[in-house]
Design a protein around this motif. Structure first.
Motif, mmCIF file in Angstrom:
data_model
loop_
_atom_site.group_PDB
_atom_site.id
_atom_site.type_symbol
_atom_site.label_atom_id
_atom_site.label_comp_id
_atom_site.label_asym_id
_atom_site.label_seq_id
_atom_site.Cartn_x
_atom_site.Cartn_y
_atom_site.Cartn_z
ATOM 1 N N ARG A 159 0.843 -1.221 0.000
ATOM 2 C CA ARG A 159 0.000 0.000 0.000
ATOM 3 C C ARG A 159 0.871 1.261 0.000
ATOM 4 N NH1 ARG A 159 -2.214 3.780 2.985
ATOM 5 N NH2 ARG A 159 -4.361 4.410 2.611
ATOM 6 N N VAL A 160 1.749 1.327 -0.981
ATOM 7 C CA VAL A 160 2.774 2.385 -1.018
ATOM 8 C C VAL A 160 2.448 3.418 -2.092
ATOM 9 C CG1 VAL A 160 5.211 2.814 -1.528
ATOM 10 C CG2 VAL A 160 4.548 0.879 -0.073
ATOM 11 N N GLN A 161 2.746 4.673 -1.785
ATOM 12 C CA GLN A 161 2.603 5.725 -2.787
ATOM 13 C C GLN A 161 3.959 6.372 -3.071
ATOM 14 O OE1 GLN A 161 -0.816 7.402 -0.441
ATOM 15 N NE2 GLN A 161 -1.333 8.218 -2.464
ATOM 16 N N VAL A 162 4.144 6.779 -4.318
ATOM 17 C CA VAL A 162 5.389 7.432 -4.735
ATOM 18 C C VAL A 162 5.059 8.882 -5.102
ATOM 19 C CG1 VAL A 162 7.315 7.410 -6.368
ATOM 20 C CG2 VAL A 162 6.248 5.248 -5.669
ATOM 21 N N PHE A 163 5.827 9.811 -4.556
ATOM 22 C CA PHE A 163 5.591 11.237 -4.813
ATOM 23 C C PHE A 163 6.822 11.869 -5.458
ATOM 24 C CE2 PHE A 163 3.039 9.917 -1.246
ATOM 25 C CZ PHE A 163 1.798 10.461 -1.508
ATOM 26 N N GLY A 164 6.652 12.428 -6.613
ATOM 27 C CA GLY A 164 7.725 13.214 -7.220
ATOM 28 C C GLY A 164 7.557 14.661 -6.790
#
Ligand SMILES: [Zn+2]
Length: 295
Positions: free
Chosen positions: A234-239
């Motif tokens: 349940r991971v999110q990646v933010f640029g």
């Protein structure tokens, strides 16, 4: 100070954003001033980036619009000299880059969370200080430069590991993260090294459920990423890009004024404006936390 300026008067101590955003393109009007479409054109004399498309602050005077300028009088009241206040003021921008990434883009973390900072240059060191100030349960840093490893501790890292030293022992960075988090993994990973092609695979093996990955470092390489891990954990990646907007400069100034972060400790070399070339030569050696040039 120009006649049309409303909120700044002669003698005010200020710092300036570096992104000269236009305020009228779609990105700016949506509130995404860090993504202004007029930032990158060197032939654009009105808008761009201070020190990139426009001559920067290595001068006795630099002209910027009022909208990019923030007063640092709160910092001045908290420190013993103008000199110290200006040094802190010069570090509002890099600190805001980390603040924007971790707290605006990624939405921050809960107090007690485990936060990993990859790379302890000025941006990574700011991320460490902010993580500590925001109540991280453990701050874990990775860095190879001896000076920066020490500074990482000074800024508040609970653990500082050197990936090259680990490699000699046959240990991978993710294994150390799992050790010091009792196998639970990190709630936030911040990439501030500009080497995501080697770091992201390490992150993927040390993610807590619900973790956030925050990409600040810039890198021209493609990154191998096994997306199913993002689903399962349940991971999110933010640029993230930039430092403007969202009240970030003001909040960073408040943190500095309160003493909750003291970024001036990362300044390890100071040069006069007339010695700027020497400062750049020293910069190439990567033996400093931060080099400051003073007019
Ligand atoms: Zn714009």
């Amino acid at each position: 100070v120009g006649s049309g300026v409303k909120n700044i008067k002669p003698g005010d101590m200020v710092t300036s954003e570096e992104m000269l955003w236009c305020g009228t393109c779609d990105a700016c009007r949506y509130g995404y001033v860090n993504h202004c479409v007029r930032l990158n054109d060197p032939s654009d004399t009105e808008f761009g980036e201070l020190g990139f498309t426009h001559d920067g602050a290595m001068a006795e005077y630099v002209v910027v619009r009022e909208r990019y300028v923030w007063k640092i009088d709160a910092i001045r009241e908290a420190v013993s000299s103008d000199e110290k206040a200006f040094e802190a003021g010069s570090l509002v921008e890099p600190t805001s880059v980390s603040y924007h990434a971790m707290f605006n883009r990624a939405g921050g973390f809960k107090p007690g969370a485990y936060v990993v900072i990859w790379g302890a240059g000025p941006i990574g060191l700011a991320a460490i200080a902010l993580a500590k100030a925001a109540g991280a349960g453990k701050v874990i840093a990775f860095e190879i430069s001896p000076v920066r490893k020490e500074l990482a501790k000074v800024m508040g890292a609970d653990y500082v590991f050197d990936p090259i030293e680990l490699e000699k022992k046959g240990v991978e960075p993710w294994e150390r993260i799992m050790d010091v988090t009792s196998g639970e993994g990190a709630d936030m990973h911040v990439e501030a090294a500009g080497a995501p092609h080697v770091i992201v695979p390490q992150m993927l093996k040390s993610l807590a459920v619900g973790a956030k990955i925050v990409q600040i470092g810039r890198a021209p390489k493609e990154v191998p990423m096994y997306l199913e891990i993002l689903q399962v954990r349940r991971v999110q990646v933010f640029g993230s890009q930039g430092h403007s907007g969202w009240g970030t400069f003001k909040n960073v100034i408040r943190l500095m004024a309160s003493g909750k972060i003291n970024m001036t400790k990362i300044i390890t070399s100071r040069f006069k404006l007339s010695e700027a070339l020497e400062a750049f030569e020293r910069g190439h050696k990567r033996i400093d936390g931060k080099i400051t040039i003073k007019p």
